[in-house]
Motif scaffolding. Sequence first.
Motif, PDB file in Angstrom:
ATOM      1  N   ALA A  93      47.225  33.743  49.595  1.00 33.41           N
ATOM      2  CA  ALA A  93      47.223  34.553  48.371  1.00 33.41           C
ATOM      3  C   ALA A  93      46.212  35.691  48.471  1.00 33.41           C
ATOM      4  N   VAL A  94      45.031  35.415  49.022  1.00 33.14           N
ATOM      5  CA  VAL A  94      44.010  36.453  49.185  1.00 33.14           C
ATOM      6  C   VAL A  94      44.485  37.505  50.181  1.00 33.14           C
ATOM      7  N   GLU A  95      45.095  37.048  51.275  1.00 32.01           N
ATOM      8  CA  GLU A  95      45.587  37.995  52.277  1.00 32.01           C
ATOM      9  C   GLU A  95      46.698  38.878  51.705  1.00 32.01           C
ATOM     10  N   ALA A  96      47.586  38.282  50.913  1.00 34.94           N
ATOM     11  CA  ALA A  96      48.688  39.050  50.323  1.00 34.94           C
ATOM     12  C   ALA A  96      48.185  40.102  49.337  1.00 34.94           C
ATOM     13  N   SER A  97      47.052  39.808  48.669  1.00 38.91           N
ATOM     14  CA  SER A  97      46.505  40.754  47.697  1.00 38.91           C
ATOM     15  C   SER A  97      45.705  41.870  48.349  1.00 38.91           C
ATOM     16  N   GLY A  98      45.385  41.721  49.635  1.00 33.37           N
ATOM     17  CA  GLY A  98      44.610  42.738  50.339  1.00 33.37           C
ATOM     18  C   GLY A  98      43.127  42.689  50.060  1.00 33.37           C
ATOM     19  N   MET A  99      42.661  41.640  49.388  1.00 37.54           N
ATOM     20  CA  MET A  99      41.239  41.520  49.065  1.00 37.54           C
ATOM     21  C   MET A  99      40.462  40.929  50.240  1.00 37.54           C
ATOM     22  N   VAL A 100      39.149  41.133  50.226  1.00 33.07           N
ATOM     23  CA  VAL A 100      38.255  40.576  51.235  1.00 33.07           C
ATOM     24  C   VAL A 100      37.581  39.340  50.652  1.00 33.07           C
ATOM     25  N   LYS A 101      37.503  38.282  51.458  1.00 30.49           N
ATOM     26  CA  LYS A 101      36.891  37.046  50.973  1.00 30.49           C
ATOM     27  C   LYS A 101      35.402  37.237  50.724  1.00 30.49           C
ATOM     28  N   SER A 102      34.939  36.722  49.585  1.00 27.85           N
ATOM     29  CA  SER A 102      33.519  36.770  49.262  1.00 27.85           C
ATOM     30  C   SER A 102      32.777  35.689  50.030  1.00 27.85           C
ATOM     31  N   VAL A 103      31.439  35.723  49.940  1.00 28.59           N
ATOM     32  CA  VAL A 103      30.633  34.683  50.600  1.00 28.59           C
ATOM     33  C   VAL A 103      30.951  33.317  50.019  1.00 28.59           C
ATOM     34  N   ASP A 104      31.112  33.251  48.675  1.00 28.58           N
ATOM     35  CA  ASP A 104      31.452  31.969  48.050  1.00 28.58           C
ATOM     36  C   ASP A 104      32.799  31.453  48.548  1.00 28.58           C
ATOM     37  N   ALA A 105      33.767  32.349  48.715  1.00 31.39           N
ATOM     38  CA  ALA A 105      35.078  31.936  49.209  1.00 31.39           C
ATOM     39  C   ALA A 105      34.987  31.426  50.649  1.00 31.39           C
ATOM     40  N   LYS A 106      34.171  32.117  51.455  1.00 36.09           N
ATOM     41  CA  LYS A 106      33.967  31.651  52.830  1.00 36.09           C
ATOM     42  C   LYS A 106      33.287  30.285  52.857  1.00 36.09           C
TER      43      LYS A 106
END
Length: 435
Positions: free
Chosen positions: A292-305
């Motif tokens: 879902a994050v990749e499809a939206s074109g967003m960059v993962k935050s530190v919390d997401a990582k």
Amino acid sequence: MFVLAMRSIGQRPGRFLATLLSAFLGAAIVMTFNSMHDTAGQPGVDPVSEETLSTAAGVVGGYGTLLVFFAIASTLTVNVRQRAAEMELLRCSGATPAQIKRMVVGEALAVALVAAALAVGPALLGGRALLEVFQDSGQVARSVEYSFGPVASASGVGVTLLAAAGAAFLAVRRATGGGRQRGRARTVLAYAALVAGAASATSTFVFSATDAALMAPPAYGAILLSVGCALRAPRLLAAVLDRLPLGGASGWLAVRNLRERAGQLAGILMSLILFTAVATATLTMQAVESDAVEASGMVKSVDAKNLETLNFTVVGIIVVFVCVMLVNSLYAATGYRVREFGQQRLAGATPGQVLALVGVEGLILMVTGVVFGTLTALAGVVPFTVVRTDEVVPGEFFGIGAAVVAVAAVVTLGTSLATARRTLRTPAVGAVAVA
């Protein structure tokens, strides 16, 4: 009784190897991740690095504590059941139930202490490697140095000793009396976990698709539901066996043996349910989130990582630990049946027929664990996917589920058949003579 416990370990150290291995792995995992607390507590560590390290230690350390208890409990339960004749002899010789409990708990504590001491070296290496993983992903600054201090050592030794003592006490208490009261408490805990799990999974619909905590309620829901099903493992197995239309001599004998040994096999079924549910739910939800994050074109935050790293780490630990639990429990349970297999061969069964019997038993156990584990995983995956992507069952679920089932099948059937084949090398007359 302590002297008797030490003498028992010295005379037959082989029967304690499964417990030693479980305790060793548990202590190593607890020490490895709790050393992140020691590392985060050093002066000069920046807030982002401190939060990453503390979160990893808190989350995985908690899982590790539960896994240590389950692993040691499963191996000790098999160990105590296999020593029923020895304990009966001790009672006939004048030993009281309290003295037998002290002996078994003393054995468990001695084994756990040795395991904790052996785990220090691997925990040091594992902690350094884990810190490098966080640094390579940019979650922890390169300037942070590794520290293995009092939190890691005290927690590792303390958790391992407490888990060993508690598991030994419960195992011997059930063997010497008090099983009915424990059964009622287990039933209450099972239903409480099922209700709490359903409530947690349902609460997912309160969140929005962009909430950072969206994955937490369905993940906890799946875990609690799997724990509830695992605690009801003997009843679940009995219900499956009552509806199983198996024909042939091997099928009939397998169902009969499993029905008689449902209580003894509960630990194996518990491991399968927990492994299937936690691995499938966690990996599927993480895959859905990443896509879902990749499809939206967003960059993962530190919390997401951080969350992604923790999810993969937790699943990796669970896979390794549950596989060890399964191998230990299956090896002990199948190896203990040397006399039973000898009697079957003297009655006319061929080694191939005995192996077929063991294979059918393993298949029934594996399928039962996988089915209930998958159902509890879906109870968490479906709410998460509906909120996050508007789908119901994500496509990622099927590939991940198939991989989890493959691992469960290889471990369950492989260990059962390999142990049975090894046991069948003993001549039938000699096997029947085994006490």
